[in-house]
Design an enzyme around this catalytic site. Structure first.
Site, short mmCIF file in Angstrom:
data_model
loop_
_atom_site.label_atom_id
_atom_site.label_comp_id
_atom_site.label_asym_id
_atom_site.label_seq_id
_atom_site.Cartn_x
_atom_site.Cartn_y
_atom_site.Cartn_z
N PRO A 12 12.26 -17.09 15.73
CG PRO A 12 10.63 -16.25 17.13
CD PRO A 12 11.37 -17.51 16.81
CG ASN A 13 12.04 -11.31 15.34
OD1 ASN A 13 11.51 -10.79 14.35
ND2 ASN A 13 11.38 -11.52 16.47
NE ARG A 20 16.14 -9.53 17.08
CZ ARG A 20 15.96 -10.62 17.79
NH1 ARG A 20 16.58 -11.74 17.44
NH2 ARG A 20 15.20 -10.61 18.85
CE1 TYR A 25 19.74 -11.31 20.72
CE2 TYR A 25 18.72 -9.38 19.72
CZ TYR A 25 18.68 -10.42 20.63
OH TYR A 25 17.59 -10.58 21.45
CG ASN A 77 18.63 -18.69 19.55
OD1 ASN A 77 17.69 -18.48 20.32
ND2 ASN A 77 19.55 -17.78 19.28
CB ALA A 80 10.73 -14.09 21.20
CG HIS A 83 11.84 -15.77 26.82
ND1 HIS A 83 12.90 -16.32 27.50
CD2 HIS A 83 12.40 -15.03 25.81
CE1 HIS A 83 14.03 -15.91 26.95
NE2 HIS A 83 13.76 -15.13 25.92
CG ASP A 90 3.83 -29.65 25.47
OD1 ASP A 90 4.54 -29.68 26.49
OD2 ASP A 90 2.63 -29.30 25.48
CD GLU A 101 17.20 -22.76 26.34
OE1 GLU A 101 16.89 -23.75 27.05
OE2 GLU A 101 16.92 -21.59 26.65
CG HIS A 103 19.36 -18.16 24.54
ND1 HIS A 103 18.19 -17.97 23.84
CD2 HIS A 103 19.12 -19.14 25.44
CE1 HIS A 103 17.27 -18.80 24.33
NE2 HIS A 103 17.82 -19.53 25.29
CG LEU A 104 23.10 -15.29 18.89
CD1 LEU A 104 22.12 -14.62 17.97
CD2 LEU A 104 24.44 -15.49 18.23
CB SER A 105 21.92 -11.82 24.21
OG SER A 105 20.64 -12.39 24.42
NE ARG A 110 18.73 -9.03 25.99
CZ ARG A 110 18.20 -9.33 24.80
NH1 ARG A 110 18.48 -10.51 24.25
NH2 ARG A 110 17.41 -8.48 24.18
NE ARG A 114 15.11 -9.90 26.18
CZ ARG A 114 14.43 -9.86 25.02
NH1 ARG A 114 14.21 -10.96 24.35
NH2 ARG A 114 14.00 -8.71 24.55
C1 DQA Z 1 17.82 -14.81 21.96
C2 DQA Z 1 17.34 -14.21 23.29
C3 DQA Z 1 15.82 -14.07 23.31
O1 DQA Z 1 15.40 -13.52 24.54
C4 DQA Z 1 15.37 -13.16 22.19
O2 DQA Z 1 13.96 -13.08 22.16
C5 DQA Z 1 15.93 -13.53 20.86
C6 DQA Z 1 17.30 -14.02 20.77
C7 DQA Z 1 19.35 -14.82 21.84
O3 DQA Z 1 19.85 -15.51 20.97
O4 DQA Z 1 20.03 -14.12 22.59
O5 DQA Z 1 15.27 -13.34 19.83
O6 DQA Z 1 17.36 -16.14 21.88
#
Ligand code: DQA
Length: 146
Positions: A12-13, A20, A25, A77, A80, A83, A90, A101, A103-105, A110, A114
């Site tokens: 998501p997002n 964003r 990011y 990725n 959110a 978490h 599952d 897995e 994550h950009l950040s 953080r 997270r």
């Molecule tokens: C994220 C880190 C997550 O905590 C966050 O909710 C995201 C992006 C990242 O790519 O850094 O939406 O997965």
């Protein structure tokens, strides 16, 4: 292990990347990320499939589809849902495919919420904090592990 079909999943997002929270990011868009990955896969006998959704059920359905569509490897990725989503965990456990897995950040630098992932212990590895490069490194791993 022979990897031919790699599924790239964005939670998501991540469709809002570029607009964003660019301080966290960066300016890169999801289209940029996917385009770079496609370039990296060129002439390597790798087929990429891309999937982004803001909906947990849609992500779960896509993970379940891998039981029948020939996917060998997943780069995900979960955003959110990392978490929160026992259900996505599952699904990944059920399909038993190797996944990385991403994550950009750097989620460990953080907020404390997270710092828990429902995915990391099932993953082959986790890349966090390297921005869009993280996806490329994950794909290089998938290609090299054929
Ligand atoms: C994220 C880190 C997550 O905590 C966050 O909710 C995201 C992006 C990242 O790519 O850094 O939406 O997965």
């Amino acid at each position: 292990m022979k990897v031919r079909n790699v599924l790239i999943m964005h939670g998501p997002n991540l469709n809002l990347l570029g607009m964003r929270e660019p301080d966290i990011y960066g300016a890169v868009t999801l289209q940029d990320i996917n385009r770079n990955l496609s370039k990296l896969a060129e002439n390597k006998e790798i087929k990429l499939d891309f999937f982004q959704s803001n909906a947990e059920f849609a992500l779960i359905d896509r993970i379940q589809q891998t039981m029948h569509d020939g996917t060998d490897f997943i780069i995900i990725n979960p955003a959110a849902y990392t978490h929160t989503s026992v259900a996505m965990r599952d699904a990944l456990a059920a399909v038993k495919l190797p996944f990385i897995e991403v994550h950009l950040s750097n989620v460990y630098a953080r907020e404390s919420f997270r710092q828990r992932s429902y995915f990391s212990d099932l993953a082959i590895g986790v890349i966090s904090g390297l921005g869009a490069k993280g996806y490329e490194l994950a794909l290089e791993y998938a290609i090299a592990s054929r």
